[in-house]
Motif scaffolding. Structure first.
Motif, short mmCIF file in Angstrom:
data_model
loop_
_atom_site.label_atom_id
_atom_site.label_comp_id
_atom_site.label_asym_id
_atom_site.label_seq_id
_atom_site.Cartn_x
_atom_site.Cartn_y
_atom_site.Cartn_z
N TRP A 165 0.83 -1.20 0.00
CA TRP A 165 0.00 0.00 0.00
C TRP A 165 0.86 1.26 0.00
O TRP A 165 0.49 2.27 -0.59
N LEU A 166 2.01 1.20 0.66
CA LEU A 166 2.92 2.34 0.64
C LEU A 166 3.49 2.54 -0.76
O LEU A 166 3.55 3.67 -1.25
N VAL A 167 3.86 1.46 -1.42
CA VAL A 167 4.38 1.56 -2.79
C VAL A 167 3.31 2.14 -3.71
O VAL A 167 3.58 3.04 -4.51
N LYS A 168 2.08 1.65 -3.58
CA LYS A 168 0.99 2.17 -4.42
C LYS A 168 0.73 3.65 -4.12
O LYS A 168 0.51 4.45 -5.02
N SER A 169 0.80 4.02 -2.84
CA SER A 169 0.57 5.41 -2.46
C SER A 169 1.65 6.32 -3.03
O SER A 169 1.34 7.38 -3.57
N LEU A 170 2.90 5.92 -2.93
CA LEU A 170 3.99 6.74 -3.45
C LEU A 170 3.95 6.82 -4.98
O LEU A 170 4.24 7.86 -5.56
N ASP A 171 3.60 5.72 -5.62
CA ASP A 171 3.51 5.72 -7.09
C ASP A 171 2.34 6.53 -7.60
O ASP A 171 2.40 7.11 -8.68
N SER A 172 1.26 6.58 -6.85
CA SER A 172 0.02 7.20 -7.33
C SER A 172 -0.20 8.63 -6.84
O SER A 172 -1.15 9.27 -7.26
N LEU A 173 0.66 9.11 -5.96
CA LEU A 173 0.49 10.45 -5.41
C LEU A 173 0.64 11.51 -6.49
O LEU A 173 1.61 11.53 -7.23
N CYS A 174 -0.35 12.37 -6.60
CA CYS A 174 -0.33 13.47 -7.56
C CYS A 174 -0.47 14.78 -6.79
O CYS A 174 -0.92 14.81 -5.65
N TYR A 175 -0.08 15.84 -7.43
CA TYR A 175 -0.16 17.16 -6.82
C TYR A 175 -1.17 18.03 -7.55
O TYR A 175 -1.42 17.84 -8.73
N VAL A 176 -1.74 18.98 -6.83
CA VAL A 176 -2.63 19.96 -7.44
C VAL A 176 -1.79 20.78 -8.41
O VAL A 176 -0.66 21.15 -8.11
N GLN A 177 -2.35 21.04 -9.57
CA GLN A 177 -1.59 21.73 -10.61
C GLN A 177 -1.09 23.09 -10.13
O GLN A 177 -1.81 23.83 -9.46
N SER A 237 1.11 23.79 -7.81
CA SER A 237 1.32 23.95 -6.37
C SER A 237 2.13 22.76 -5.86
O SER A 237 2.40 21.81 -6.59
N ASN A 238 2.51 22.82 -4.59
CA ASN A 238 3.20 21.69 -3.98
C ASN A 238 2.29 20.96 -2.99
O ASN A 238 2.75 20.27 -2.10
N LEU A 239 0.97 21.10 -3.18
CA LEU A 239 0.00 20.45 -2.31
C LEU A 239 -0.47 19.14 -2.94
O LEU A 239 -0.77 19.09 -4.13
N PRO A 240 -0.53 18.06 -2.14
CA PRO A 240 -0.99 16.79 -2.70
C PRO A 240 -2.47 16.84 -3.05
O PRO A 240 -3.25 17.54 -2.41
N ASP A 241 -2.83 16.07 -4.06
CA ASP A 241 -4.23 15.96 -4.47
C ASP A 241 -4.92 14.98 -3.53
O ASP A 241 -4.73 13.77 -3.64
N LYS A 242 -5.70 15.49 -2.60
CA LYS A 242 -6.34 14.65 -1.58
C LYS A 242 -7.59 13.94 -2.09
O LYS A 242 -8.10 13.05 -1.44
N SER A 243 -8.07 14.30 -3.27
CA SER A 243 -9.29 13.69 -3.78
C SER A 243 -9.09 12.23 -4.20
O SER A 243 -10.03 11.46 -4.22
N LYS A 244 -7.86 11.83 -4.49
CA LYS A 244 -7.59 10.46 -4.91
C LYS A 244 -7.42 9.51 -3.73
O LYS A 244 -7.56 8.31 -3.88
N GLY A 245 -7.06 10.04 -2.55
CA GLY A 245 -6.91 9.21 -1.36
C GLY A 245 -5.56 8.55 -1.22
O GLY A 245 -5.38 7.69 -0.35
N PHE A 246 -4.57 8.93 -2.02
CA PHE A 246 -3.25 8.32 -1.94
C PHE A 246 -2.29 9.11 -1.05
O PHE A 246 -1.14 8.74 -0.92
N ASP A 247 -2.75 10.18 -0.46
CA ASP A 247 -1.85 11.05 0.29
C ASP A 247 -1.60 10.59 1.72
O ASP A 247 -0.55 10.87 2.29
#
Length: 86
Positions: free
Chosen positions: A34-46, A48-58
């Motif tokens: 799950w950590l590998v999937k989270s790190l691979d799938s983490l995206c940022y808001v365009q 900015s340096n804020l993670p995209d929390k809508s995907k749930g990978f943060d």
């Protein structure tokens, strides 16, 4: 103590691979899938340096980065300047 979100991620990314290509941390995909999937799938808001929390990978990657900071804290250099009168 980190100053910005970027400091936290720079510290965590530096363990995975630094500028010289040295790896100081490895993540076992069998024991931490799950950590590998989270790190691979983490995206940022365009733009900015804020993670995209809508995907749930943060959450998982954020928890890992805080544990990295606890074990390998950022080194904050402090410079003291003094003058000597002759």
């Amino acid at each position: 103590k980190f100053r910005t979100n970027s400091d936290k991620w720079n510290c965590a990314n530096g363990l995975l691979a630094n500028a010289m290509g040295h790896r100081r941390s490895l993540i076992n995909p069998r024991t931490c899938p799950w950590l590998v999937k989270s790190l691979d799938s983490l995206c940022y808001v365009q733009n900015s340096n804020l993670p995209d929390k809508s995907k749930g990978f943060d959450h998982m990657s954020d928890a890992w980065s805080y544990s990295v900071l606890a074990v390998f804290p950022l080194v904050v250099d402090t410079v003291f300047v003094s003058t000597v009168s002759v």
